[in-house]
Motif scaffolding. Sequence first.
Motif, mmCIF file in Angstrom:
data_model
loop_
_atom_site.group_PDB
_atom_site.id
_atom_site.type_symbol
_atom_site.label_atom_id
_atom_site.label_comp_id
_atom_site.label_asym_id
_atom_site.label_seq_id
_atom_site.Cartn_x
_atom_site.Cartn_y
_atom_site.Cartn_z
ATOM 1 N N ILE A 42 1.557 37.812 -13.228
ATOM 2 C CA ILE A 42 0.636 38.413 -12.249
ATOM 3 C C ILE A 42 0.605 37.556 -10.998
ATOM 4 O O ILE A 42 0.687 38.066 -9.877
ATOM 5 C CB ILE A 42 -0.773 38.580 -12.849
ATOM 6 C CG1 ILE A 42 -0.743 39.620 -13.971
ATOM 7 C CG2 ILE A 42 -1.787 38.964 -11.771
ATOM 8 C CD1 ILE A 42 -2.034 39.730 -14.756
ATOM 9 N N LEU A 43 0.490 36.231 -11.177
ATOM 10 C CA LEU A 43 0.483 35.333 -10.020
ATOM 11 C C LEU A 43 1.767 35.486 -9.212
ATOM 12 O O LEU A 43 1.736 35.529 -7.984
ATOM 13 C CB LEU A 43 0.307 33.880 -10.475
ATOM 14 C CG LEU A 43 -1.008 33.530 -11.171
ATOM 15 C CD1 LEU A 43 -0.978 32.075 -11.645
ATOM 16 C CD2 LEU A 43 -2.194 33.778 -10.278
ATOM 17 N N GLN A 44 2.898 35.587 -9.901
ATOM 18 C CA GLN A 44 4.199 35.727 -9.222
ATOM 19 C C GLN A 44 4.237 36.989 -8.365
ATOM 20 O O GLN A 44 4.835 37.001 -7.297
ATOM 21 C CB GLN A 44 5.328 35.757 -10.254
ATOM 22 C CG GLN A 44 6.723 35.826 -9.654
ATOM 23 C CD GLN A 44 7.095 34.594 -8.844
ATOM 24 O OE1 GLN A 44 6.887 33.474 -9.289
ATOM 25 N NE2 GLN A 44 7.626 34.799 -7.657
ATOM 26 N N LYS A 49 4.779 36.819 2.012
ATOM 27 C CA LYS A 49 4.202 36.602 3.343
ATOM 28 C C LYS A 49 3.371 37.822 3.722
ATOM 29 O O LYS A 49 3.826 38.961 3.588
ATOM 30 C CB LYS A 49 5.297 36.342 4.363
ATOM 31 C CG LYS A 49 6.064 35.049 4.074
ATOM 32 C CD LYS A 49 7.062 34.746 5.151
ATOM 33 C CE LYS A 49 7.887 33.525 4.837
ATOM 34 N NZ LYS A 49 7.165 32.313 4.649
ATOM 35 N N TYR A 50 2.154 37.548 4.213
ATOM 36 C CA TYR A 50 1.201 38.596 4.574
ATOM 37 C C TYR A 50 0.779 38.383 6.028
ATOM 38 O O TYR A 50 -0.007 37.489 6.321
ATOM 39 C CB TYR A 50 -0.026 38.528 3.664
ATOM 40 C CG TYR A 50 0.256 38.751 2.195
ATOM 41 C CD1 TYR A 50 0.046 39.994 1.615
ATOM 42 C CD2 TYR A 50 0.717 37.721 1.383
ATOM 43 C CE1 TYR A 50 0.280 40.203 0.262
ATOM 44 C CE2 TYR A 50 0.959 37.920 0.033
ATOM 45 C CZ TYR A 50 0.739 39.161 -0.524
ATOM 46 O OH TYR A 50 0.975 39.369 -1.861
ATOM 47 N N VAL A 60 1.889 32.995 0.697
ATOM 48 C CA VAL A 60 1.391 32.743 -0.655
ATOM 49 C C VAL A 60 2.553 32.254 -1.509
ATOM 50 O O VAL A 60 3.610 32.902 -1.565
ATOM 51 C CB VAL A 60 0.759 34.018 -1.263
ATOM 52 C CG1 VAL A 60 0.313 33.771 -2.691
ATOM 53 C CG2 VAL A 60 -0.414 34.477 -0.400
ATOM 54 N N THR A 61 2.356 31.101 -2.162
ATOM 55 C CA THR A 61 3.405 30.506 -2.992
ATOM 56 C C THR A 61 2.835 30.183 -4.371
ATOM 57 O O THR A 61 1.632 30.079 -4.559
ATOM 58 C CB THR A 61 3.959 29.217 -2.354
ATOM 59 O OG1 THR A 61 2.878 28.295 -2.113
ATOM 60 C CG2 THR A 61 4.677 29.510 -1.048
ATOM 61 N N PHE A 68 -1.024 29.112 -4.201
ATOM 62 C CA PHE A 68 -1.414 28.453 -2.956
ATOM 63 C C PHE A 68 -1.273 29.431 -1.796
ATOM 64 O O PHE A 68 -0.480 30.369 -1.860
ATOM 65 C CB PHE A 68 -0.534 27.229 -2.681
ATOM 66 C CG PHE A 68 -0.711 26.111 -3.657
ATOM 67 C CD1 PHE A 68 -1.595 25.076 -3.393
ATOM 68 C CD2 PHE A 68 -0.001 26.091 -4.847
ATOM 69 C CE1 PHE A 68 -1.766 24.041 -4.288
ATOM 70 C CE2 PHE A 68 -0.173 25.060 -5.750
ATOM 71 C CZ PHE A 68 -1.054 24.028 -5.478
ATOM 72 N N VAL A 69 -2.028 29.169 -0.730
ATOM 73 C CA VAL A 69 -1.881 29.934 0.502
ATOM 74 C C VAL A 69 -1.799 28.957 1.665
ATOM 75 O O VAL A 69 -2.499 27.939 1.684
ATOM 76 C CB VAL A 69 -3.037 30.943 0.714
ATOM 77 C CG1 VAL A 69 -4.373 30.252 0.904
ATOM 78 C CG2 VAL A 69 -2.737 31.875 1.890
#
Length: 122
Positions: A42-44, A49-50, A60-61, A68-69
Motif C-alpha cells: 500500500i505504501l509503495q 511526484k504530486y 513521496v518516497t 517520506f515526503v
Amino acid sequence: NAVVVLTSGGETADALGFPLLDPSLPIPIVTPRPTVNVDRAILQSYVGKYPLAPLFVADVTLVGDKLFVQATNQPRFRLWPSNDHEFHLRAVPATIIFEKDSTGVMTLTLNQNGGKQQARKQ
C-alpha cells in the motif's frame, strides 16, 4: 545567546529551541499521535511526484517500510500513518491523505494551516 537542539530524522526543533532563547514563550508538550502499521505494498502505491503548483511538487518516497515526503526546496519529512491512507507529519501541523480519483489515478491532499491542496500523481 544561542541554543542548539539536535534531532534525528531531519524534523525541525524550532518549537523547542525558541522557548529556550525566550523564557516568555511556552515550551510545548508534544504527545505523538497514535500510528498504525501499513502494508508495504500500500505504501509503495503512494510513491511518486504530486505537483501541488507549477513549481511546487511533493515527492513521496519509500525507504524500507517508512514513507517520506519532500516538497520542492524543502527538507524531507517522514509521514506517520494514522490509517492506511491518512498520514501526519510530526515536524509541522499537516496531514496528507492518499486516495484514488474517479479515473483510478492516485491523488494526494495536503491539509496545512487551514488550507487544502490536492494533486494527481504524475
